[in-house]
Every structure is written in structure tokens, then in C-alpha cells.
Design a protein around this motif. Structure first.
Motif, PDB file in Angstrom:
ATOM      1  N   HIS A 117      72.417  -8.318   0.329  1.00 21.64           N
ATOM      2  CA  HIS A 117      71.668  -8.993   1.319  1.00 21.64           C
ATOM      3  C   HIS A 117      72.305  -9.307   2.649  1.00 21.64           C
ATOM      4  O   HIS A 117      71.980 -10.084   3.421  1.00 21.64           O
TER       5      HIS A 117
ATOM      6  N   ASP B  65      69.509 -17.694   3.483  1.00 23.12           N
ATOM      7  CA  ASP B  65      68.149 -17.924   3.575  1.00 23.12           C
ATOM      8  C   ASP B  65      67.700 -18.223   2.069  1.00 23.12           C
ATOM      9  O   ASP B  65      67.981 -17.680   1.256  1.00 23.12           O
ATOM     10  N   ASP B  66      67.375 -19.290   1.823  1.00 24.35           N
ATOM     11  CA  ASP B  66      66.946 -19.844   0.520  1.00 24.35           C
ATOM     12  C   ASP B  66      66.020 -19.119  -0.129  1.00 24.35           C
ATOM     13  O   ASP B  66      66.213 -18.977  -1.343  1.00 24.35           O
ATOM     14  N   ALA B  67      64.847 -18.763   0.511  1.00 18.06           N
ATOM     15  CA  ALA B  67      63.894 -17.874  -0.202  1.00 18.06           C
ATOM     16  C   ALA B  67      64.485 -16.442  -0.824  1.00 18.06           C
ATOM     17  O   ALA B  67      64.082 -16.080  -1.585  1.00 18.06           O
ATOM     18  N   THR B  68      65.347 -15.836  -0.038  1.00 20.70           N
ATOM     19  CA  THR B  68      65.952 -14.555  -0.271  1.00 20.70           C
ATOM     20  C   THR B  68      66.871 -14.928  -1.584  1.00 20.70           C
ATOM     21  O   THR B  68      66.760 -14.023  -2.466  1.00 20.70           O
TER      22      THR B  68
ATOM     23  N   ARG C 108      75.802  -8.264  -5.346  1.00 22.87           N
ATOM     24  CA  ARG C 108      74.165  -8.505  -5.078  1.00 22.87           C
ATOM     25  C   ARG C 108      74.083  -9.302  -3.673  1.00 22.87           C
ATOM     26  O   ARG C 108      73.357  -9.088  -3.075  1.00 22.87           O
TER      27      ARG C 108
ATOM     28  N   VAL D  84      66.462 -17.162  -3.863  1.00 21.70           N
ATOM     29  CA  VAL D  84      65.556 -17.379  -4.881  1.00 21.70           C
ATOM     30  C   VAL D  84      64.949 -16.015  -5.489  1.00 21.70           C
ATOM     31  O   VAL D  84      64.768 -15.920  -6.720  1.00 21.70           O
ATOM     32  N   ALA D  85      64.573 -15.248  -4.506  1.00 21.54           N
ATOM     33  CA  ALA D  85      64.166 -13.934  -4.852  1.00 21.54           C
ATOM     34  C   ALA D  85      65.003 -13.082  -5.811  1.00 21.54           C
ATOM     35  O   ALA D  85      64.856 -12.544  -6.579  1.00 21.54           O
ATOM     36  N   GLU D  86      66.214 -13.399  -5.444  1.00 20.49           N
ATOM     37  CA  GLU D  86      67.155 -12.447  -5.968  1.00 20.49           C
ATOM     38  C   GLU D  86      67.878 -13.011  -7.207  1.00 20.49           C
ATOM     39  O   GLU D  86      67.970 -12.229  -8.236  1.00 20.49           O
TER      40      GLU D  86
ATOM     41  N   GLY E 128      69.767 -19.236  -7.496  1.00 16.53           N
ATOM     42  CA  GLY E 128      69.563 -19.069  -6.090  1.00 16.53           C
ATOM     43  C   GLY E 128      70.067 -20.094  -5.191  1.00 16.53           C
ATOM     44  O   GLY E 128      70.924 -20.030  -4.669  1.00 16.53           O
TER      45      GLY E 128
ATOM     46  N   GLY F  16      66.562 -16.288  -8.710  1.00 15.86           N
ATOM     47  CA  GLY F  16      65.595 -17.355  -9.373  1.00 15.86           C
ATOM     48  C   GLY F  16      65.870 -18.645  -8.959  1.00 15.86           C
ATOM     49  O   GLY F  16      66.430 -18.752  -7.981  1.00 15.86           O
ATOM     50  N   PRO F  17      64.752 -19.392  -9.336  1.00 19.29           N
ATOM     51  CA  PRO F  17      64.782 -20.786  -8.570  1.00 19.29           C
ATOM     52  C   PRO F  17      65.896 -21.664  -9.043  1.00 19.29           C
ATOM     53  O   PRO F  17      65.989 -22.533  -8.086  1.00 19.29           O
TER      54      PRO F  17
END
Length: 397
Positions: A203, A215-218, A199, A220-222, A228, A224-225
Motif C-alpha cells: 500500500h 489512511d485508516d480506511a486503507t 502487506r 481497516v480494509a487490509e 488495522g 480488519g477493524p
DNA sequence: TCTGGGGTCCTAGGACCC
DNA sequence: TCTGGGGTCCTAGGACCC
């Protein structure tokens, strides 16, 4: 017992001690004539059975034999290997002796991870010398060789051990983390397996360095908070540095069985489930805590595994209740395929006061503490790590 | 090549209550 | 009449480690 005033230069370290080819080494102790020959420990020692390699000696590994490999395959790769059955009590005993040696090291806090490995927390200005003294002490007391990883976090110590094997010591800190690990694939990280690494690769995060800079946001999106950011920290080698010797308390006990011939007859299946349930009840009675949830695991032929769970109305020690629940879960699957494996697991009522022992990444999944927001046990990169020795209760021995 | 047995934890989503 | 969030409990399913 209180230490003298600390040496100014001393720092807290995490050491990871791992015995070399543990099961094979223990077998060689009682069968000295097997030293130097390819040795495979696994299953009942019968290569025609459905079983896997638990430990292969270094000589067997040269033929490509690995733990987790089916015995059939292992024997094909190394036909001249000596095959021995797994003998749990003997390894338990050897393991206990090793852990006693570790606990006897001056200033050491010992967190057992498994039969053949433990974290050791210590404050010292010469961790390499301390690691060597551990190796000597273990060898002298047990005739077993081990390797030691030294780190400023648990993840780094754990990974360092692999570079020290066999019979060696390796230091992995934030100073050499990227030099050593940066170009390796993410699956080399403790806590990243094949699924997560795939996974991540989707990315574009293929190496440890990629993950560290992800990237942290990526993430988190993949994932979870919680998970991630946890994987991002793993890429940087950042994890808890707290070694906690609070004794581990089991959450559950289960028994599972792979059948040499697949089960198809309903009566045969019911009998098998009852047998497993009875064994589970023996285990949870020993703990003194009743079952509150029943897990059923089934592997249908050719190779499809699934799990089901049900909470009981009342916690129980009654094997028949557990077996009946498991059979109901099985019936609800409405799957008529032959069964290769059955497992019954009982999650117990928590002890009074709940669970207080540490949960590390090595046992079970990613650490709740390391991943969670609370706890604060995660070392902040690049601030200095620390080993909390004072919070550990008196060693129960 | 054909995949054991023992564990633990995380996420998502539905049901239900306030 | 239509609608909100928050919390908890539960199940299903996925993942990882030794």
C-alpha cells in the motif's frame, strides 16, 4: 509501604529491561574461561543436528551469527566458536533471580515478558537514574549486564532497549519518536513481522512515518477493524502504557519435536505422537486443568507446516485420548509425505474466573486489549501516558 | 543456508439457533 | 414464499514474539 505524597514533577514511566546476550552470559558465569570468545548456545550443542542458535555472544555476532540461525550455518560462519547445549533449568534460575531484583526496586511494578526481559512501571522524575540503578542492582546481585529502554508507552520502551544495547539506557518518547524511528522500515516495529511489513509496503507504507500517516480506511480494509488501526497506532509509537504484574497463567501446553531423520513408518509416527501426548499431559496435570482442545502441528518434508485443531467432547487428562485425537487429525490430512516435525498441544480449560493476566504484544500476537475497543488501556496520542500501579494486586512473590 | 521449541492472538466463514 | 439480522460455537489458517 504507601508512598509519600507524590513529587509534583514525577511522571509515570515504562521501562523495559533486557539482559545482554542472556544465555551466553549465564554460561560465561559458570565457564569464566569462555569470556571474550565467540560462543553459541543452541540445541544440544551438536552442529550436525537440526537445531538453531538460541543466543550468540557478541563476539560470535561479529561473524554474522544470529539467533534463529541453523547451527550448521552458524558454525560455518564462525568455525572457531565454542558451541554449548541449551540448559533450561540454569537459565530459569538466573531469570528468577533477576526478576526478584527488579521487584525489589522501590516503587517498581514488574511485568515479566520472557526469560530475559520485563517491563518495569515506575513513577519518578528521573527515569534515567532509575534505569541506571536497575542496571547496577542486577549486576551486583547476579553478575549479569542488562540494557534498559525508557518510554512513555510499552512499544516505545521496548524498542528503546535495542538502542541502549549493550549495557546502556535509551529514552524513546513521543518527543523523539519520529526522529529516531520515522525513516526505519515498518518491520522495525514490535509486532510487525515480515508478512505484515510486506502487506503494508504493497500500500506504499514502507517506513514507520508512512505507517503513522497511513489512511485508516486503507488499514481497516487490509487488516480488519481491530488490527488495522492497531498498526497505525504502532507507527505512531502508541500502545498501552499499563504495566501489570498479575502472574501469567498458561492457556495451553504443547510439545513438539523435530526428528533428525524424517518419520515415514505409521507405527513410528503413532509412537511419536503418543510420546508427545504423554509429555503434554504431565504439563497440564501440573496446572490442574484438563485439555479441552487438541492441536496437531505437522511439518512435512521438505518444509511445509500445518496445524489442525479439534475440540474434545469432554475435557480430559487422558494421554491416550489426546494422542488418538491428534492421530485422527493427522490421518485427515491425507498427506503421505515424510514428517520432519510433530507437535501436540493441549489447550486447557480456563481457570475459575477466566484469565486476568495481561497479554502484551511481546508474548503471543497483538494484544487483545491494545487492539480491542474495550479496556481503555491504550494511551491516546498525544495525551500523556500513564502507568497504572494501583490496579496491580499484591505481588505474590 | 536451511530453517527449534515454547507460546498467544486475530480473522474469516460456516453451522446453527432465535 | 422468501427472507431479515444477531449471537454463539467451531474450524481453518495466518501472524507474531522470545
Amino acid at each position: 509501604m504507601a508512598p509519600a505524597s507524590p513529587v509534583a514533577a514525577a511522571a509515570p514511566w515504562v521501562l523495559h529491561v533486557d539482559l545482554d546476550q542472556f544465555l551466553a552470559a549465564v554460561e560465561i558465569l559458570r565457564h569464566p574461561e569462555l569470556a571474550g570468545v565467540p560462543l553459541i548456545v543452541g540445541g544440544r550443542g551438536d552442529p550436525t543436528e537440526r537445531a538453531v542458535v538460541s543466543t550468540a555472544s557478541y563476539e560470535a555476532r561479529e561473524f554474522g551469527v544470529r539467533s534463529g540461525m541453523p547451527l550448521k550455518v552458524a558454525v560455518r560462519r564462525c568455525p572457531q566458536a565454542v558451541l554449548l547445549p541449551v540448559d533450561f533449568p540454569v537459565y530459569e534460575e538466573a531469570s528468577a533471580r533477576v526478576m526478584e531484583v527488579l521487584r525489589g526496586m522501590p516503587g517498581a511494578v514488574v511485568e515479566v515478558l520472557g526469560w530475559d526481559e520485563a517491563f518495569v512501571g515506575v513513577t519518578t522524575d528521573d527515569p534515567v537514574a532509575f534505569a541506571q540503578s536497575i542496571r547496577s542492582a542486577v549486576l551486583e546481585a547476579t553478575d549479569l549486564h542488562c540494557s534498559v529502554g525508557i518510554g512513555d508507552t510499552k512499544v516505545r520502551a521496548k524498542i528503546a532497549t535495542d538502542f541502549g544495547k549493550p549495557r546502556g539506557v535509551f529514552v524513546l518518547t513521543r518527543d523523539n519518536w519520529f526522529e529516531v524511528m520515522g525513516d526505519r522500515p515498518t518491520i522495525a516495529l514490535w509486532g510487525v513481522g515480515s508478512k505484515i511489513s510486506q502487506r503494508l509496503a504493497a500500500h506504499g507504507y514502507r517506513t514507520v512515518r508512512d505507517l503513522a500517516q497511513a489512511d485508516d480506511a486503507t488499514l481497516v480494509a487490509e487488516f480488519g477493524p481491530s488490527m488495522g488501526p492497531h498498526y497505525g497506532r504502532l507507527g505512531r509509537g502508541v500502545s498501552s502504557a499499563t504495566v501489570d504484574d498479575t502472574p501469567w497463567v498458561a492457556r495451553a501446553h504443547g510439545r513438539e519435536m523435530t526428528y533428525q531423520t524424517n518419520l515415514v513408518d505409521p507405527d513410528e509416527i503413532a509412537t511419536a505422537v503418543r510420546t508427545l501426548a504423554a509429555q503434554v499431559v504431565e504439563d497440564i496435570r501440573r496446572e490442574g486443568r484438563p485439555c479441552q482442545r487438541v492441536f496437531l502441528k505437522v511439518r512435512f518434508a521438505p518444509f511445509f507446516t500445518t496445524n489442525r485443531v479439534r475440540k474434545l467432547g469432554e475435557p480430559t487428562f487422558d494421554a491416550e485420548v489426546i494422542a488418538t485425537t491428534a492421530l485422527e487429525l493427522l490421518a485427515a490430512l491425507q498427506d503421505e509425505r515424510p514428517i520432519r516435525l510433530l507437535g501436540v498441544r493441549a489447550e486447557m480449560v480456563p481457570p475459575e474466573g477466566g484469565y486476568v493476566d495481561p497479554r502484551t504484544t511481546g508474548r503471543g500476537g497483538p494484544s487483545a486489549r491494545a487492539a480491542g475497543t474495550g479496556g481503555g488501556t491504550e494511551a491516546q496520542d498525544p495525551t500523556s501516558p500513564h502507568v497504572t500501579e494501583a490496579q496491580a494486586p499484591a505481588s505474590p512473590e
